[in-house]
Design a protein around this motif. Structure first.
Motif, PDB file in Angstrom:
ATOM      1  N   TRP A 115       0.814  -1.225   0.000  1.00 34.40           N
ATOM      2  CA  TRP A 115       0.000   0.000   0.000  1.00 34.40           C
ATOM      3  C   TRP A 115       0.838   1.262   0.000  1.00 34.40           C
ATOM      4  CZ3 TRP A 115      -4.724  -0.483  -1.473  1.00 34.40           C
ATOM      5  CH2 TRP A 115      -5.380  -1.718  -1.278  1.00 34.40           C
TER       6      TRP A 115
ATOM      7  N   PRO B   6       0.214   3.332  -3.426  1.00 35.95           N
ATOM      8  CA  PRO B   6      -1.156   3.860  -3.492  1.00 35.95           C
ATOM      9  C   PRO B   6      -1.425   4.934  -2.437  1.00 35.95           C
ATOM     10  CG  PRO B   6      -1.207   1.493  -3.744  1.00 35.95           C
ATOM     11  CD  PRO B   6       0.224   1.856  -3.439  1.00 35.95           C
TER      12      PRO B   6
ATOM     13  N   THR C 138     -15.611   1.675  -6.627  1.00 38.75           N
ATOM     14  CA  THR C 138     -14.225   2.111  -6.413  1.00 38.75           C
ATOM     15  C   THR C 138     -13.687   1.554  -5.105  1.00 38.75           C
ATOM     16  OG1 THR C 138     -14.797   4.158  -7.557  1.00 38.75           O
ATOM     17  CG2 THR C 138     -12.716   4.131  -6.354  1.00 38.75           C
TER      18      THR C 138
ATOM     19  N   ILE D 193     -10.644  -1.074  -4.419  1.00 41.62           N
ATOM     20  CA  ILE D 193      -9.466  -0.846  -3.574  1.00 41.62           C
ATOM     21  C   ILE D 193      -9.228  -2.067  -2.687  1.00 41.62           C
ATOM     22  CG2 ILE D 193      -8.495   0.572  -1.729  1.00 41.62           C
ATOM     23  CD1 ILE D 193     -10.224   2.912  -2.875  1.00 41.62           C
TER      24      ILE D 193
ATOM     25  N   TYR E 117      -7.730  -4.816  -4.681  1.00 38.49           N
ATOM     26  CA  TYR E 117      -6.349  -4.558  -5.097  1.00 38.49           C
ATOM     27  C   TYR E 117      -5.387  -5.364  -4.230  1.00 38.49           C
ATOM     28  CZ  TYR E 117      -2.125  -1.844  -6.172  1.00 38.49           C
ATOM     29  OH  TYR E 117      -0.880  -1.456  -6.555  1.00 38.49           O
TER      30      TYR E 117
ATOM     31  N   PHE F  18       4.345  -2.735  -7.225  1.00 38.96           N
ATOM     32  CA  PHE F  18       3.466  -1.663  -7.704  1.00 38.96           C
ATOM     33  C   PHE F  18       3.762  -1.374  -9.181  1.00 38.96           C
ATOM     34  CE2 PHE F  18       2.715   2.733  -8.797  1.00 38.96           C
ATOM     35  CZ  PHE F  18       1.402   2.892  -8.384  1.00 38.96           C
TER      36      PHE F  18
ATOM     37  N   ASN G  13      -5.738  -2.212 -12.747  1.00 32.42           N
ATOM     38  CA  ASN G  13      -5.310  -1.992 -11.362  1.00 32.42           C
ATOM     39  C   ASN G  13      -4.409  -0.768 -11.236  1.00 32.42           C
ATOM     40  OD1 ASN G  13      -6.731  -4.130 -10.314  1.00 32.42           O
ATOM     41  ND2 ASN G  13      -5.033  -5.584 -10.521  1.00 32.42           N
TER      42      ASN G  13
ATOM     43  N   GLY H 177      -6.456   2.451 -11.855  1.00 36.62           N
ATOM     44  CA  GLY H 177      -7.409   2.657 -10.772  1.00 36.62           C
ATOM     45  C   GLY H 177      -6.731   3.085  -9.488  1.00 36.62           C
ATOM     46  N   VAL H 178      -5.671   2.393  -9.124  1.00 30.54           N
ATOM     47  CA  VAL H 178      -5.072   2.656  -7.809  1.00 30.54           C
ATOM     48  C   VAL H 178      -4.324   3.993  -7.800  1.00 30.54           C
ATOM     49  CG1 VAL H 178      -2.760   1.593  -7.916  1.00 30.54           C
ATOM     50  CG2 VAL H 178      -4.157   1.382  -5.845  1.00 30.54           C
TER      51      VAL H 178
ATOM     52  N   LEU I  22      -7.111   6.785  -7.342  1.00 32.30           N
ATOM     53  CA  LEU I  22      -8.271   6.482  -6.504  1.00 32.30           C
ATOM     54  C   LEU I  22      -8.750   7.674  -5.678  1.00 32.30           C
ATOM     55  CD1 LEU I  22      -7.639   5.799  -3.207  1.00 32.30           C
ATOM     56  CD2 LEU I  22      -6.370   3.967  -4.280  1.00 32.30           C
TER      57      LEU I  22
END
Lengths: 57, 413
Positions: free
Chosen positions: A4, A7, B182, B186, B189, B198, B216, B219-220, B223
């Motif tokens: 994470w 992101p 959405t 997430i 993901y 990533f 992915n 989108g990520v 987001l």
């Protein structure tokens, strides 16, 4: 968590960019906002283009 | 607490099973929420592009030219404009005035009567004046008769699908589903990217995997923007009911004394110019952008209702309704706005992207294109879905040895 890290960093950057121009009085705040919101797009381009490079090789 | 090896294995297995069952549920949420809203979201994303640049497009399609006058030329009196309007349309009433704070133009809206306007809200029409010379620049037909411009069509497709409130509520529901899609995306993901770096795009495996990875990635990376624009879009679709609640509660209580009384006749009406001057004097630094005349459904039976905004980037989004007695011209005061309308007002720029110059609008457009990419790849993934159940796909992900995961393959090339 590693999964994470990116992101979350991009989301934080986006929120910063969105608020910058809203709360700041133009000038430098607009510039910061443009940079912050452009970075997720640049990251996308980087990873998409990297694919093209490897397929050429 | 060091568990022995056997319980570790069974513990891992049960946690894998739990994870798969949770992911399966989220995958169902993601699939159905996306499937229902994707077509509408594609329309919204595509029509949003010209709307972002509507100012520029309007200026290009119908350029507004103004007489060049020395800076600081005083504005014409609003009383002069309303008198001119009544002369042009004898027997009609002025319903509201719009004062542009950007260009030297003033819109005077008129209708046959309040009753006629209530019966047919599209019978209203405007006269556009030069704010300084009071010359007529444009006369509109009633909305019902005038053809829709390009931007009007885009806006209607974006906001209400040409059916006003039902359309707004329907697209609001689509926006809610999009936000749910959405958020479930997430959550998914995690399991799908657990073993990948990533940004990994596995172009060397199946076509479907490549598009899954692109879905992915797009989108990520976007987001936060998507969630902000999605939720603010949802709020905007609720603006009609929210303003309605406010009108029915706070505003009605405030105006109870005058409710049901006939509005002052044009002869009784006090000067609208002095109402404007009073508000400017009482609220220095505030900019009045519109004046709703006494009798309007959107205003008061007795007062001029002036909408005034601040002049800093944030307060310019916060409009305050101010009341001035329509007959005596006495200043009544600012009507308090409830928190939900304040939230709605602040949410607007975050949806429109119109608060950071042209570069911000361009970034908004690019982010919108990325969202179209997410919707398109999502649709492709569904159309090309494998017949194997989601459990097996997730099981494969769990069992795949790290060596086959995309990162390693990529570096091995």
């Amino acid at each position: 968590m590693k999964l994470w890290r990116w992101p979350l960093a991009l989301a934080a950057l986006t929120v910063f960019g969105l608020l910058c121009a809203l709360l700041g009085q133009g000038g430098i705040w607009w510039l910061l906002s443009w940079i912050a919101l452009a970075l997720p797009l640049i990251v996308i381009c980087y990873y998409l283009c990297r694919r093209v490079q490897t397929s050429i090789r | 607490m060091q568990p022995d090896s056997e319980s570790t294995i069974s513990g891992t297995e049960s946690s894998v099973a739990k994870r798969i069952s949770a992911a399966r549920k989220w995958a169902l949420v993601h699939k159905w929420s996306s499937l229902v809203c994707t077509a509408f979201l594609l329309v919204i994303c595509v029509t949003g592009l010209p709307l972002l640049f509507s100012d520029q497009i309007d200026e290009w399609l119908e350029p507004h030219a103004y007489e060049v006058l020395p800076a600081g030329t005083p504005a014409a009196s609003l009383d002069r404009l309303t008198a001119a309007g009544r002369k042009m349309y004898p027997g009609q009433i002025v319903t509201s005035i719009g004062i542009d704070d950007d260009e030297p133009q003033i819109y005077v809206w008129m209708a046959r009567s309040w009753a006629a306007l209530k019966a047919d809200p599209k019978s209203e029409h405007f006269i556009r004046f030069d704010a300084r010379t009071a010359k007529v620049l444009e006369e509109s037909k009633p909305a019902a008769q005038s053809h829709l411009g390009f931007i009007d069509v885009m806006l209607s497709l974006h906001r209400d699908l040409f059916v006003d409130l039902p359309g707004e509520l329907f697209l609001g529901l689509m926006a809610l589903l999009f936000v749910i899609a959405t958020m479930s995306g997430i959550v998914l993901y995690g399991p799908f990217m657990r073993r990948l770096d990533f940004g990994t795009v596995r172009k060397d495996r199946s076509r479907r995997l490549k598009w899954l990875d692109i879905h992915n990635l797009l989108g990520v990376a976007t987001l936060a923007w998507v969630l902000v624009v999605g939720t603010t879009g949802l709020m905007n679709e609720l603006s009609t009911p929210l303003f309605g609640i406010w009108q029915l509660t706070d505003v009605r209580a405030l105006l109870a004394r005058w409710q049901g009384q006939p509005p002052p006749s044009p002869e009784q009406l006090g000067s609208v110019q002095s109402a404007l001057a009073t508000v400017r004097q009482q609220l220095p630094g505030k900019i009045v952008t519109s004046i709703i005349f006494p009798g309007s459904e959107d205003g008061s039976p007795r007062h001029y209702l002036l909408w005034a905004k601040g002049n800093s980037p944030l307060t310019a989004r916060l409009f305050n309704p101010v009341l001035v007695d329509g007959v005596s011209g006495d200043y009544v005061g600012v009507v308090k706005m409830p928190w939900y309308l304040r939230a709605l007002e602040v949410s607007r720029p975050l949806h429109f992207g119109d608060y950071g110059g042209l570069p911000l609008k361009i970034l908004w457009a690019l982010l919108d294109l990325v969202t179209i990419g997410v919707l398109g790849t999502g649709l492709y993934l569904w159309l090309s879905r494998r017949r194997s159940p989601i459990e097996r796909q997730l099981m494969e992900l769990e069992n795949r040895p790290p060596a086959v995961a995309g990162a390693e393959i990529r570096t091995a090339e």
